[in-house]
Scaffold this motif. Sequence first.
Motif, PDB file in Angstrom:
ATOM      1  N   ALA A   1      -0.793  -4.788  -2.242  1.00 36.64           N
ATOM      2  CA  ALA A   1      -2.037  -4.200  -2.733  1.00 36.64           C
ATOM      3  C   ALA A   1      -2.954  -5.252  -3.364  1.00 36.64           C
ATOM      4  CB  ALA A   1      -1.730  -3.095  -3.739  1.00 36.64           C
ATOM      5  N   GLY A   2      -2.368  -6.262  -3.967  1.00 37.79           N
ATOM      6  CA  GLY A   2      -3.162  -7.299  -4.614  1.00 37.79           C
ATOM      7  C   GLY A   2      -3.978  -8.141  -3.651  1.00 37.79           C
TER       8      GLY A   2
ATOM      9  N   VAL B   1       0.839  -1.204   0.000  1.00 35.76           N
ATOM     10  CA  VAL B   1       0.000   0.000   0.000  1.00 35.76           C
ATOM     11  C   VAL B   1       0.873   1.253   0.000  1.00 35.76           C
ATOM     12  CG1 VAL B   1      -1.562   1.368   1.459  1.00 35.76           C
ATOM     13  CG2 VAL B   1      -2.026  -1.069   1.064  1.00 35.76           C
ATOM     14  N   LYS B   2       1.852   1.278   0.875  1.00 35.88           N
ATOM     15  CA  LYS B   2       2.703   2.470   0.979  1.00 35.88           C
ATOM     16  C   LYS B   2       3.509   2.695  -0.296  1.00 35.88           C
ATOM     17  CE  LYS B   2       5.605   4.945   4.249  1.00 35.88           C
ATOM     18  NZ  LYS B   2       6.256   4.932   5.577  1.00 35.88           N
ATOM     19  N   GLU B   3       3.998   1.620  -0.901  1.00 40.15           N
ATOM     20  CA  GLU B   3       4.761   1.758  -2.153  1.00 40.15           C
ATOM     21  C   GLU B   3       3.863   2.279  -3.281  1.00 40.15           C
ATOM     22  OE1 GLU B   3       8.084  -1.772  -1.382  1.00 40.15           O
ATOM     23  OE2 GLU B   3       6.154  -2.256  -2.308  1.00 40.15           O
ATOM     24  N   ASN B   4       2.595   1.847  -3.300  1.00 40.87           N
ATOM     25  CA  ASN B   4       1.654   2.387  -4.280  1.00 40.87           C
ATOM     26  C   ASN B   4       1.468   3.887  -4.091  1.00 40.87           C
ATOM     27  OD1 ASN B   4      -0.304   0.603  -6.202  1.00 40.87           O
ATOM     28  ND2 ASN B   4       0.554  -0.680  -4.579  1.00 40.87           N
ATOM     29  N   LEU B   5       1.336   4.302  -2.832  1.00 33.76           N
ATOM     30  CA  LEU B   5       1.164   5.735  -2.562  1.00 33.76           C
ATOM     31  C   LEU B   5       2.393   6.531  -2.999  1.00 33.76           C
ATOM     32  CD1 LEU B   5      -0.602   5.630   0.924  1.00 33.76           C
ATOM     33  CD2 LEU B   5      -1.645   6.073  -1.303  1.00 33.76           C
ATOM     34  N   LYS B   6       3.558   5.999  -2.730  1.00 33.27           N
ATOM     35  CA  LYS B   6       4.786   6.674  -3.170  1.00 33.27           C
ATOM     36  C   LYS B   6       4.817   6.834  -4.686  1.00 33.27           C
ATOM     37  CE  LYS B   6       7.889   5.422   0.633  1.00 33.27           C
ATOM     38  NZ  LYS B   6       9.059   4.583   1.034  1.00 33.27           N
TER      39      LYS B   6
ATOM     40  N   LYS C   1      -5.086   9.883   6.863  1.00 31.49           N
ATOM     41  CA  LYS C   1      -6.148  10.548   7.625  1.00 31.49           C
ATOM     42  C   LYS C   1      -7.494  10.402   6.904  1.00 31.49           C
ATOM     43  CE  LYS C   1      -3.212  13.906   9.975  1.00 31.49           C
ATOM     44  NZ  LYS C   1      -2.704  15.289   9.952  1.00 31.49           N
ATOM     45  N   ILE C   2      -7.455  10.479   5.563  1.00 27.29           N
ATOM     46  CA  ILE C   2      -8.676  10.326   4.775  1.00 27.29           C
ATOM     47  C   ILE C   2      -9.096   8.856   4.716  1.00 27.29           C
ATOM     48  CG2 ILE C   2      -9.739  10.663   2.496  1.00 27.29           C
ATOM     49  CD1 ILE C   2      -7.678  12.904   2.013  1.00 27.29           C
ATOM     50  N   PHE C   3      -8.096   7.975   4.600  1.00 30.19           N
ATOM     51  CA  PHE C   3      -8.339   6.534   4.419  1.00 30.19           C
ATOM     52  C   PHE C   3      -7.646   5.749   5.539  1.00 30.19           C
ATOM     53  CE2 PHE C   3      -8.037   8.574   0.242  1.00 30.19           C
ATOM     54  CZ  PHE C   3      -9.218   8.196  -0.376  1.00 30.19           C
ATOM     55  N   PRO C   4      -8.194   5.777   6.768  1.00 30.65           N
ATOM     56  CA  PRO C   4      -7.512   5.119   7.890  1.00 30.65           C
ATOM     57  C   PRO C   4      -7.285   3.622   7.658  1.00 30.65           C
ATOM     58  CG  PRO C   4      -9.726   5.899   8.524  1.00 30.65           C
ATOM     59  CD  PRO C   4      -9.409   6.495   7.203  1.00 30.65           C
ATOM     60  N   ARG C   5      -8.125   2.998   6.846  1.00 36.84           N
ATOM     61  CA  ARG C   5      -7.939   1.572   6.581  1.00 36.84           C
ATOM     62  C   ARG C   5      -6.631   1.310   5.832  1.00 36.84           C
ATOM     63  NH1 ARG C   5     -13.041  -1.129   3.953  1.00 36.84           N
ATOM     64  NH2 ARG C   5     -13.974   0.436   5.316  1.00 36.84           N
ATOM     65  N   LEU C   6      -6.222   2.263   5.009  1.00 39.75           N
ATOM     66  CA  LEU C   6      -4.955   2.102   4.282  1.00 39.75           C
ATOM     67  C   LEU C   6      -3.771   2.166   5.245  1.00 39.75           C
ATOM     68  CD1 LEU C   6      -5.529   4.174   1.022  1.00 39.75           C
ATOM     69  CD2 LEU C   6      -5.908   1.724   1.414  1.00 39.75           C
ATOM     70  N   LYS C   7      -3.888   2.969   6.281  1.00 42.65           N
ATOM     71  CA  LYS C   7      -2.839   3.028   7.308  1.00 42.65           C
ATOM     72  C   LYS C   7      -2.680   1.653   7.970  1.00 42.65           C
ATOM     73  CE  LYS C   7      -0.108   4.802  10.523  1.00 42.65           C
ATOM     74  NZ  LYS C   7       1.316   5.082  10.211  1.00 42.65           N
ATOM     75  N   GLU C   8      -3.824   1.019   8.268  1.00 44.40           N
ATOM     76  CA  GLU C   8      -3.776  -0.311   8.889  1.00 44.40           C
ATOM     77  C   GLU C   8      -3.131  -1.341   7.960  1.00 44.40           C
ATOM     78  OE1 GLU C   8      -7.835  -1.289   9.742  1.00 44.40           O
ATOM     79  OE2 GLU C   8      -8.174   0.558  10.900  1.00 44.40           O
ATOM     80  N   ARG C   9      -3.229  -1.088   6.646  1.00 45.66           N
ATOM     81  CA  ARG C   9      -2.750  -2.063   5.653  1.00 45.66           C
ATOM     82  C   ARG C   9      -1.457  -1.615   4.966  1.00 45.66           C
ATOM     83  NH1 ARG C   9      -6.917  -4.041   7.571  1.00 45.66           N
ATOM     84  NH2 ARG C   9      -8.802  -4.729   6.481  1.00 45.66           N
ATOM     85  N   GLU C  10      -0.759  -0.635   5.506  1.00 45.72           N
ATOM     86  CA  GLU C  10       0.295   0.017   4.737  1.00 45.72           C
ATOM     87  C   GLU C  10       1.395  -0.927   4.244  1.00 45.72           C
ATOM     88  OE1 GLU C  10       2.441   3.138   6.668  1.00 45.72           O
ATOM     89  OE2 GLU C  10       2.876   1.981   8.450  1.00 45.72           O
ATOM     90  N   ASN C  11       1.671  -2.010   4.980  1.00 47.21           N
ATOM     91  CA  ASN C  11       2.727  -2.938   4.560  1.00 47.21           C
ATOM     92  C   ASN C  11       2.175  -4.188   3.871  1.00 47.21           C
ATOM     93  OD1 ASN C  11       4.935  -1.371   5.579  1.00 47.21           O
ATOM     94  ND2 ASN C  11       4.285  -1.962   7.644  1.00 47.21           N
ATOM     95  N   GLN C  12       0.876  -4.156   3.588  1.00 47.61           N
ATOM     96  CA  GLN C  12       0.231  -5.293   2.922  1.00 47.61           C
ATOM     97  C   GLN C  12       0.345  -5.120   1.408  1.00 47.61           C
ATOM     98  OE1 GLN C  12      -3.472  -6.230   4.849  1.00 47.61           O
ATOM     99  NE2 GLN C  12      -4.342  -7.122   2.978  1.00 47.61           N
TER     100      GLN C  12
END
Length: 237
Positions: A131-132, A92-97, A118-129
């Motif tokens: 994306a697929g 998730v974090k690499e996608n955001l980068k 802050k907008i998508f708190p679920r993405l914070k929980e999944r940041e190292n997951q």
Amino acid sequence: MLSVNNLSLSYGKNRALSNVSFEVQQGEIFSIIGANGAGKSSLLRCISGLVKPMEGTIYYEGKPLPKEPHKITAAGIVHVPEGRRIFAPLTVKENLKAGAFLVKSRSEIEARIEEQYKIFPRLKERENQYAGTLSGGEQQMLAIARALMSRPKLILLDEPSLGLAPLVVKEVFRIIELIREQGVTVLLVEQNAKKALSLADHAVVLENGIIRKTGTGKELLNDQVVKEAYLGAGHSD
């Protein structure tokens, strides 16, 4: 903010768009509704520079739209295509980068990632997951968040609710309203005509590459022809 004038596009002998013209004002949600194959996605691809129209002009903030997609992104327009198109093997974090490819400062990129969390708190929980491995709704949120990483002025959303469960659809539309509240103009292509028109300041109906109706979202919601074609029994709420 965006002025599309007499845009025409063909794929071989198949005409996708015919003399399409409309204007999007800064700060509004502008919806494009129509059946499958109406030319909605082709129209967004013209605006984001992915395909070249045969005829017509596109002006953005009073100037001709740049030709190359990366220059269009740099000017402040981002495109979230149908089907999400996230980078499945990346986290998730690499996608955001990846969405901040025009930003050089690492600290700035990190600050923008935190904005999205802050907008998508679920993405914070999944940041190292990866994306697929995300659910369809989470992937859609990631696709939108990745687009917002460039801090666009105009976001093109192509079928953001497609294939999502009703509760997730509600959340996606809530986020679209939130994006507009933050000052980003939204050009929305959406099969869920009732939702799209309910949100829209202005909207058009596209049929076989031709704009058949224009008006405010409320006007088209109450239009008898639109009701029968797009809002009747069997159409999504």
